[in-house]
Scaffold this motif. Structure first.
Motif, mmCIF file in Angstrom:
data_model
loop_
_atom_site.group_PDB
_atom_site.id
_atom_site.type_symbol
_atom_site.label_atom_id
_atom_site.label_comp_id
_atom_site.label_asym_id
_atom_site.label_seq_id
_atom_site.Cartn_x
_atom_site.Cartn_y
_atom_site.Cartn_z
ATOM 1 N N SER A 1 -46.188 -38.585 -14.078
ATOM 2 C CA SER A 1 -47.009 -37.673 -14.893
ATOM 3 C C SER A 1 -47.033 -38.122 -16.350
ATOM 4 O O SER A 1 -48.064 -38.036 -17.021
ATOM 5 C CB SER A 1 -46.459 -36.248 -14.797
ATOM 6 O OG SER A 1 -46.547 -35.758 -13.487
ATOM 7 N N SER B 1 -51.467 -33.616 -12.150
ATOM 8 C CA SER B 1 -50.090 -34.120 -12.035
ATOM 9 C C SER B 1 -49.115 -33.249 -12.814
ATOM 10 O O SER B 1 -48.004 -32.957 -12.344
ATOM 11 C CB SER B 1 -50.022 -35.574 -12.518
ATOM 12 O OG SER B 1 -50.333 -35.658 -13.902
ATOM 13 N N LEU B 2 -49.497 -32.811 -14.018
ATOM 14 C CA LEU B 2 -48.621 -31.932 -14.790
ATOM 15 C C LEU B 2 -48.462 -30.579 -14.110
ATOM 16 O O LEU B 2 -47.371 -29.982 -14.133
ATOM 17 C CB LEU B 2 -49.163 -31.757 -16.203
ATOM 18 C CG LEU B 2 -49.083 -32.986 -17.118
ATOM 19 C CD1 LEU B 2 -49.755 -32.709 -18.458
ATOM 20 C CD2 LEU B 2 -47.630 -33.414 -17.342
ATOM 21 N N MET C 1 -42.032 -37.837 -9.914
ATOM 22 C CA MET C 1 -43.213 -37.089 -10.357
ATOM 23 C C MET C 1 -43.245 -36.964 -11.876
ATOM 24 O O MET C 1 -44.312 -37.075 -12.497
ATOM 25 C CB MET C 1 -43.215 -35.694 -9.716
ATOM 26 C CG MET C 1 -43.528 -35.690 -8.233
ATOM 27 S SD MET C 1 -43.443 -34.017 -7.535
ATOM 28 C CE MET C 1 -44.764 -33.208 -8.452
ATOM 29 N N GLN D 1 -48.605 -30.080 -10.814
ATOM 30 C CA GLN D 1 -47.701 -30.295 -9.682
ATOM 31 C C GLN D 1 -46.256 -30.415 -10.145
ATOM 32 O O GLN D 1 -45.334 -29.904 -9.490
ATOM 33 C CB GLN D 1 -48.121 -31.547 -8.916
ATOM 34 C CG GLN D 1 -49.406 -31.387 -8.122
ATOM 35 C CD GLN D 1 -49.807 -32.682 -7.429
ATOM 36 O OE1 GLN D 1 -49.390 -33.766 -7.833
ATOM 37 N NE2 GLN D 1 -50.622 -32.568 -6.396
ATOM 38 N N LEU D 2 -46.051 -31.097 -11.278
ATOM 39 C CA LEU D 2 -44.697 -31.235 -11.814
ATOM 40 C C LEU D 2 -44.131 -29.874 -12.206
ATOM 41 O O LEU D 2 -42.960 -29.578 -11.912
ATOM 42 C CB LEU D 2 -44.707 -32.171 -13.018
ATOM 43 C CG LEU D 2 -43.368 -32.365 -13.738
ATOM 44 C CD1 LEU D 2 -42.311 -32.915 -12.794
ATOM 45 C CD2 LEU D 2 -43.533 -33.280 -14.953
ATOM 46 N N GLN E 1 -38.786 -40.432 -19.626
ATOM 47 C CA GLN E 1 -40.139 -39.894 -19.706
ATOM 48 C C GLN E 1 -40.865 -40.396 -20.959
ATOM 49 O O GLN E 1 -42.061 -40.718 -20.904
ATOM 50 C CB GLN E 1 -40.084 -38.365 -19.683
ATOM 51 C CG GLN E 1 -39.645 -37.811 -18.339
ATOM 52 C CD GLN E 1 -39.597 -36.296 -18.323
ATOM 53 O OE1 GLN E 1 -40.623 -35.632 -18.197
ATOM 54 N NE2 GLN E 1 -38.404 -35.749 -18.450
ATOM 55 N N MET F 1 -54.477 -36.036 -14.922
ATOM 56 C CA MET F 1 -53.356 -35.648 -15.771
ATOM 57 C C MET F 1 -53.061 -34.159 -15.616
ATOM 58 O O MET F 1 -51.895 -33.758 -15.467
ATOM 59 C CB MET F 1 -53.666 -35.957 -17.239
ATOM 60 C CG MET F 1 -52.519 -35.614 -18.188
ATOM 61 S SD MET F 1 -52.952 -35.890 -19.923
ATOM 62 C CE MET F 1 -54.143 -34.562 -20.181
ATOM 63 N N ILE G 1 -49.457 -41.084 -16.772
ATOM 64 C CA ILE G 1 -50.859 -40.652 -16.832
ATOM 65 C C ILE G 1 -51.167 -40.009 -18.178
ATOM 66 O O ILE G 1 -52.246 -40.225 -18.762
ATOM 67 C CB ILE G 1 -51.158 -39.674 -15.681
ATOM 68 C CG1 ILE G 1 -51.007 -40.382 -14.337
ATOM 69 C CG2 ILE G 1 -52.567 -39.097 -15.805
ATOM 70 C CD1 ILE G 1 -51.170 -39.478 -13.135
ATOM 71 N N THR G 2 -50.207 -39.221 -18.698
ATOM 72 C CA THR G 2 -50.414 -38.595 -20.013
ATOM 73 C C THR G 2 -50.567 -39.661 -21.100
ATOM 74 O O THR G 2 -51.456 -39.574 -21.960
ATOM 75 C CB THR G 2 -49.223 -37.673 -20.338
ATOM 76 O OG1 THR G 2 -49.100 -36.668 -19.335
ATOM 77 C CG2 THR G 2 -49.412 -37.001 -21.689
#
Length: 265
Positions: free
Chosen positions: A202, A53-54, A198, A56-57, A20, A50, A205-206
């Motif tokens: 994520s 996605s976070l 995911m 959803q994660l 990550q 962002m 994107i961050t």
């Protein structure tokens, strides 16, 4: 067996965390290279993506953690049922004839010893030993049931083999439930792959959002990655039978083994 069962828990954490963090860095470097190319128009969209996605994660992690916790509880429940069934069978054997009573109680004591050894073999990842002990346990089930059948046919005055037979059936059912919970009630590899994908996307994107702004806090972004990696590690440990951080307390089985051997509880 799940593919993650082969990896030590520390390796799972390191792979998750380093992966990550690396994707945050990739996203950041790409974001820096895109500065000045419609930057203002991109920022609003990237920030929205962002956050989505976070979110959803986080939802996926909560869902997976709940499933792993349920699997852990199922294993614990099956273990408690087996201890209770063994205790009932041992007491019920007192109602059999002398020959059957002694044989049944000796077998139950041996079975308790098998279960204690099995829990130690699982903790030390001795897979071949685990398989051998499971097969030996099933052989003991067969012999106990044969005793129950014979006792039912030869029951005399003052004998009540029904309690013993029901307890043996409960032992078999608990054994099947433990195998089901340990080997088959697992988080699907597809869910694991989706979860890791995911997480990595994520983090990209961050990092990309930080690169577009040209400012970032390594402490904040790396802490985020390490936190998610920690949660994934907990889920991994909860879901697999050879747990490291979590464990099912085997003291009840040890105490039952001692009582069957004539010791004090």
């Amino acid at each position: 067996m799940n593919f993650l069962d082969q990896l030590p828990l520390g390796i799972v954490f390191l792979i998750s965390a380093i992966g990550q963090i690396a994707f945050i860095e990739l996203g950041f470097r790409y974001g820096v290279s895109q500065q000045g190319k419609g930057r203002k128009a991109q920022l609003a969209q990237v920030r929205a993506l962002m956050g989505a996605s976070l979110g959803q994660l986080a939802f996926m992690l909560a869902f997976t953690f709940s499933a792993a916790q349920q699997h852990f509880e199922e294993r614990t429940r099956a273990y408690m049922l087996e201890v209770s069934a063994m205790d009932s069978a041992y007491r019920g054997a007192d109602l059999l004839g002398d020959d059957h009573r002694i044989q049944a109680q000796d077998l139950l004591h041996h079975f308790a010893d098998l279960r204690v050894r099995l829990s130690k073999a699982v903790r030390t990842d001795e897979f071949d030993t685990v398989i051998a002990l499971v097969r030996e346990s099933e052989r003991v089930h067969d012999v106990l049931w044969a005793i129950a059948e014979t006792s039912m046919e030869d029951a005399g005055d003052g004998e009540d083999p029904g309690i013993f037979a029901q307890s043996v059936l409960a032992m078999v059912n608990a054994h099947d439930a433990r195998l089901q919970a340990a080997l088959f009630n697992r988080i699907s590899p597809l869910i694991w792959l989706t979860l890791f994908a995911m997480a990595l996307l994520s983090m990209v994107i961050t990092g990309y959002q930080a690169g577009l702004t040209g400012t970032r806090s390594r402490l904040a972004t790396w802490t985020l990655a390490i936190t998610f990696a920690g949660v994934m590690t907990l889920i991994t440990d909860l879901d697999r039978p050879n747990m490291t951080l979590f464990s099912v307390d085997q003291q009840l089985m040890v105490e039952l083994q001692n009582r069957m051997g004539g010791g004090d509880l």
